[in-house]
Scaffold this motif. Sequence first.
Motif, mmCIF file in Angstrom:
data_model
loop_
_atom_site.group_PDB
_atom_site.id
_atom_site.type_symbol
_atom_site.label_atom_id
_atom_site.label_comp_id
_atom_site.label_asym_id
_atom_site.label_seq_id
_atom_site.Cartn_x
_atom_site.Cartn_y
_atom_site.Cartn_z
ATOM 1 N N GLU A 19 0.714 -1.241 0.055
ATOM 2 C CA GLU A 19 -0.013 -0.055 0.083
ATOM 3 C C GLU A 19 0.698 1.201 0.054
ATOM 4 O O GLU A 19 0.722 2.359 -0.832
ATOM 5 C CB GLU A 19 -0.956 -0.076 1.315
ATOM 6 C CG GLU A 19 -2.071 -0.902 1.146
ATOM 7 C CD GLU A 19 -2.866 -0.999 2.391
ATOM 8 O OE1 GLU A 19 -4.059 -0.870 2.290
ATOM 9 O OE2 GLU A 19 -2.474 -0.896 3.554
ATOM 10 N N ARG A 25 -4.635 2.680 -0.098
ATOM 11 C CA ARG A 25 -5.222 2.251 1.006
ATOM 12 C C ARG A 25 -6.149 1.099 0.289
ATOM 13 O O ARG A 25 -7.304 1.650 -0.322
ATOM 14 C CB ARG A 25 -6.151 2.947 1.838
ATOM 15 C CG ARG A 25 -6.759 2.384 2.847
ATOM 16 C CD ARG A 25 -5.973 1.618 3.969
ATOM 17 N NE ARG A 25 -6.728 0.981 4.923
ATOM 18 C CZ ARG A 25 -6.186 0.265 5.904
ATOM 19 N NH1 ARG A 25 -5.142 -0.346 5.961
ATOM 20 N NH2 ARG A 25 -7.244 -0.447 6.542
ATOM 21 N N ARG A 31 -7.707 -6.399 0.860
ATOM 22 C CA ARG A 31 -7.154 -6.666 2.046
ATOM 23 C C ARG A 31 -6.923 -8.112 2.677
ATOM 24 O O ARG A 31 -6.179 -8.835 2.683
ATOM 25 C CB ARG A 31 -6.911 -5.733 3.160
ATOM 26 C CG ARG A 31 -6.336 -4.344 2.699
ATOM 27 C CD ARG A 31 -6.475 -3.491 3.912
ATOM 28 N NE ARG A 31 -5.897 -3.967 5.343
ATOM 29 C CZ ARG A 31 -4.409 -3.542 5.252
ATOM 30 N NH1 ARG A 31 -3.968 -2.955 4.222
ATOM 31 N NH2 ARG A 31 -3.768 -4.097 6.217
ATOM 32 N N GLY A 93 -10.517 2.422 -2.655
ATOM 33 C CA GLY A 93 -10.508 2.278 -1.226
ATOM 34 C C GLY A 93 -11.434 1.979 -0.669
ATOM 35 O O GLY A 93 -11.600 1.268 0.619
#
Length: 119
Positions: A19, A25, A31, A93
Amino acid sequence: MPGFCAGNGVNEDGVARVESELGVRFADDYRMYLERYGMAQMDGKELTGIGPVRHLDVIDVTRECRECVQNLPDAWYVIEDLGIDGMVAWQDGDGSVYLVSPDGKAIKVADNLSEYLEL
């Protein structure tokens, strides 16, 4: 999913390093995917990620695609280079997924990674 093949997951520090290198992000679902699988291929889709396959490396693919398409938000990253007519799937994000053509036209196609995978 049919044809599912995945790598090894990446720890939180590894995800945070990527990142930072990209200046983004990642969305929570991306993630979780990275932490569990690292990168994956399934049913005709090849998702970017973190692992040994260069043409699926999120850093390399995102950087290459940023050079080809101008004026996209810096916070977006590539989740899949479709390899068809220059179309690329980008995620922001918040998790939204956009298909972007070589001329930079972006169309939102999903609210999150799971929804995108169902397309």
